[in-house]
Every structure is written in C-alpha cells, then in structure tokens.
Scaffold this active site. Sequence first.
Site, PDB file in Angstrom:
ATOM      1  N   TYR A 168       0.934  -1.234  -0.015  1.00  0.00           N
ATOM      2  CA  TYR A 168      -0.031  -0.049   0.113  1.00  0.00           C
ATOM      3  C   TYR A 168       0.833   1.308  -0.053  1.00  0.00           C
ATOM      4  O   TYR A 168       1.743   1.349   0.747  1.00  0.00           O
ATOM      5  CB  TYR A 168      -0.889  -0.106   1.177  1.00  0.00           C
ATOM      6  CG  TYR A 168      -2.224  -0.806   1.270  1.00  0.00           C
ATOM      7  CD1 TYR A 168      -2.445  -1.476  -0.080  1.00  0.00           C
ATOM      8  CD2 TYR A 168      -3.027  -1.049   2.080  1.00  0.00           C
ATOM      9  CE1 TYR A 168      -3.594  -2.101  -0.195  1.00  0.00           C
ATOM     10  CE2 TYR A 168      -4.015  -2.101   2.295  1.00  0.00           C
ATOM     11  CZ  TYR A 168      -4.597  -2.350   0.848  1.00  0.00           C
ATOM     12  OH  TYR A 168      -5.678  -3.174   0.886  1.00  0.00           O
ATOM     13  N   PRO A 205     -16.428  -0.723   1.478  1.00  0.00           N
ATOM     14  CA  PRO A 205     -17.897  -0.911   1.987  1.00  0.00           C
ATOM     15  C   PRO A 205     -18.739   0.505   1.654  1.00  0.00           C
ATOM     16  O   PRO A 205     -19.784   0.526   1.459  1.00  0.00           O
ATOM     17  CB  PRO A 205     -17.730  -0.912   3.462  1.00  0.00           C
ATOM     18  CG  PRO A 205     -16.425  -0.089   3.852  1.00  0.00           C
ATOM     19  CD  PRO A 205     -15.410  -0.598   2.577  1.00  0.00           C
ATOM     20  N   LEU A 206     -17.973   1.508   1.234  1.00  0.00           N
ATOM     21  CA  LEU A 206     -18.595   2.972   0.662  1.00  0.00           C
ATOM     22  C   LEU A 206     -18.627   3.022  -0.694  1.00  0.00           C
ATOM     23  O   LEU A 206     -19.047   4.082  -1.384  1.00  0.00           O
ATOM     24  CB  LEU A 206     -18.210   4.071   1.446  1.00  0.00           C
ATOM     25  CG  LEU A 206     -18.320   4.012   2.866  1.00  0.00           C
ATOM     26  CD1 LEU A 206     -17.755   5.391   3.415  1.00  0.00           C
ATOM     27  CD2 LEU A 206     -19.490   3.722   3.440  1.00  0.00           C
ATOM     28  N   ALA A 207     -17.922   1.936  -1.428  1.00  0.00           N
ATOM     29  CA  ALA A 207     -17.763   2.014  -2.840  1.00  0.00           C
ATOM     30  C   ALA A 207     -16.960   3.273  -3.324  1.00  0.00           C
ATOM     31  O   ALA A 207     -17.214   3.744  -4.576  1.00  0.00           O
ATOM     32  CB  ALA A 207     -19.182   1.753  -3.535  1.00  0.00           C
ATOM     33  N   GLY A 208     -16.089   3.901  -2.596  1.00  0.00           N
ATOM     34  CA  GLY A 208     -15.617   5.166  -2.860  1.00  0.00           C
ATOM     35  C   GLY A 208     -16.518   6.194  -3.215  1.00  0.00           C
ATOM     36  O   GLY A 208     -16.208   7.268  -3.811  1.00  0.00           O
ATOM     37  N   GLY A 209     -17.692   6.226  -2.788  1.00  0.00           N
ATOM     38  CA  GLY A 209     -18.651   7.213  -3.054  1.00  0.00           C
ATOM     39  C   GLY A 209     -19.352   7.293  -4.231  1.00  0.00           C
ATOM     40  O   GLY A 209     -20.267   8.101  -4.618  1.00  0.00           O
TER      41      GLY A 209
END
Length: 315
Positions: free
Chosen positions: A61, A234-238
């Site tokens: 990363y 989990p937020l799909a990148g918005g």
Amino acid sequence: MEMIGIGPAGIQGSRLALGCMGLGGGWNATPVGEADVVQARQLVEAALDLGIDFFDHADFYSQFKAEEVFGKVLRETPSLRDRIVLQSKCGIRIGGLDGVATGHYDLSAAHILRSVDGSLARLATDHLDILLLHRPDPLMEPDEIAGAFRRLKEAGKVRAFGVSNMNAAQIRLLQASLDEPLVANQLQLSLAHDAFVDSAVTFNHDSRERAVWFTDGTLEECRSRRIRIQSWAPLAGGNWSAGTRAALEASARRHGVPPEAIAVAWLLRHPAGIQPVLGTTRPDRLQACVKGLEVTLGREEWTSLWVAARGGPLP
C-alpha cells in the site's frame, strides 16, 4: 464499539476496521514526511477514540509507505501495539516495485516469508495478529503455503491466517492443507457491489448475470466455516448510482445520521457478521461511518436499499 471474535486464536477486535491504504503520502516514490506522520497519528488516535482498534494493511500500500508511516506512529508510542489488532496482506507484486518487472500474484513460500518480514520491519512490531493472502495465485501450491504458515506461526511472527478475494473452491483447496482454520476472507461488498445478496435469491433465475461470482456459495462456505467476512470498499468510494444515493439519503434522514452510516448499517444487518473495513483518511468521515452502529435496519428498509442499488424489483 461492539467487539467481535476472529478465529480460534483468541483475537478480539472492533466490529469496524480501519483500512490504512491511504496513509503514507500516496502511490508515489516521495519519501514519508512529517506531514504524513502527523496524518497517520491523528487518524489512529481518532479511530481509537471511536472504539476502532482493528487496523488493516497490505505490504505494498502506497508503495510500501502505508506500513512505514504506521510503524513510525508505533515507534513514537510503543504502548499502542498492545491496544490494537494489526492485520496485513501479501501476494500482490506490482510491476516496477521491489525489483519486479511484470506485476503478478505470488503466494510462493519464499514471497510470503519475505513479505511478512518486510511488514514487521515497516510496522515496527514483532508480530502480525492476522496475515491475509491478498489475491488468489493461479500457481499457488497449498502444501507450500501451509509450510510457510507453519514457519511463521512457530516463529511467533503471525497469530492467525486468512485470505482475501478467494472463492469457496479456493478456500476448500487451501484449507485442506492447513494445520488450523482460516479466520477471515476480505471481499468487495457494498450496495454498489451487491452480488453476494443477489446470489442468495437468484438461483434458478436467468435474469441476473452479475451474481455469478458468488453462485459457488462463497459467502455460505465462509459462514459454515466460521470465517469472518470482511468488506473492502464498503462505501464504494462514494460511487453510488443516482437511485442508491437517493435511497441512502432518504434513509439517513429517517434515522438522523449521515448517508455513510446507512451504507455501513446495511452491511452490518446481514447475518454473515460482516466486518466493514473503512478505507478513509478523514476522521470526520470515520466518525460518520461509526454512526452506522447506532442504526438497525428493518427487513423492509434493508430490502428497499438493495432494490434501489440493483435498479429494479426482486425476481
């Protein structure tokens, strides 16, 4: 913060995890600077203040800098190590990095052992609580992997092992060679990546093709083996569809929380016991997500969010 057990090794961690991919100053060759250390320190402190003690890494990363900057924070305050759960991943090799010309997946024993030693050095710790195999390797040899796991466990370098992005058949193949149960499988799950739900209801229906990846029973295999399901992105990148965004905002108004909290609550409501891995570097966004723990979605509201995400009625 709710605490959950992860595997038989006695590991207890927060229901929500913090994904550390964004730490270290970005995906470039710029060395870690003081501003990066300050950002990491503030994010770790914010997470702990919110009750999040589970931190998810991967060796490469930010071109290996995410672990490095996190390790600098631990060196500043060594007592933090006893308060947190550290998870890292290995197996993805990026072209142009670490002497690799062509990017590939590598679950050879040599790479696993080398990767863990690198992670421990960068993270300034003598052990990982959990090591995940980041992606399936088409050339993986389960017995070879089992040998690497055994060496790491006997040396006290890793407490427990899991996988990421593996399907049911791959888990069964690998588990057959291992001395102890896999404890986690990290998968891309969200309202924007909802095939894991579709697959549960679209068997014997030909109207839904994007659930194919899960039709082998990956989620069910993990649940039956008590493998903790973790959700990355989990937020799909918005990146929500217009319909999903509208449904999240409407639900958020009803519950008096931010839309991010509803997206998290939707995952938490699933009976698989999903552990969302929140990949943000913003303390305010982290706080918004934690509010999802305060929301219990009823069956109809949960389904209405799913229907909005899938863009049509149930089959």
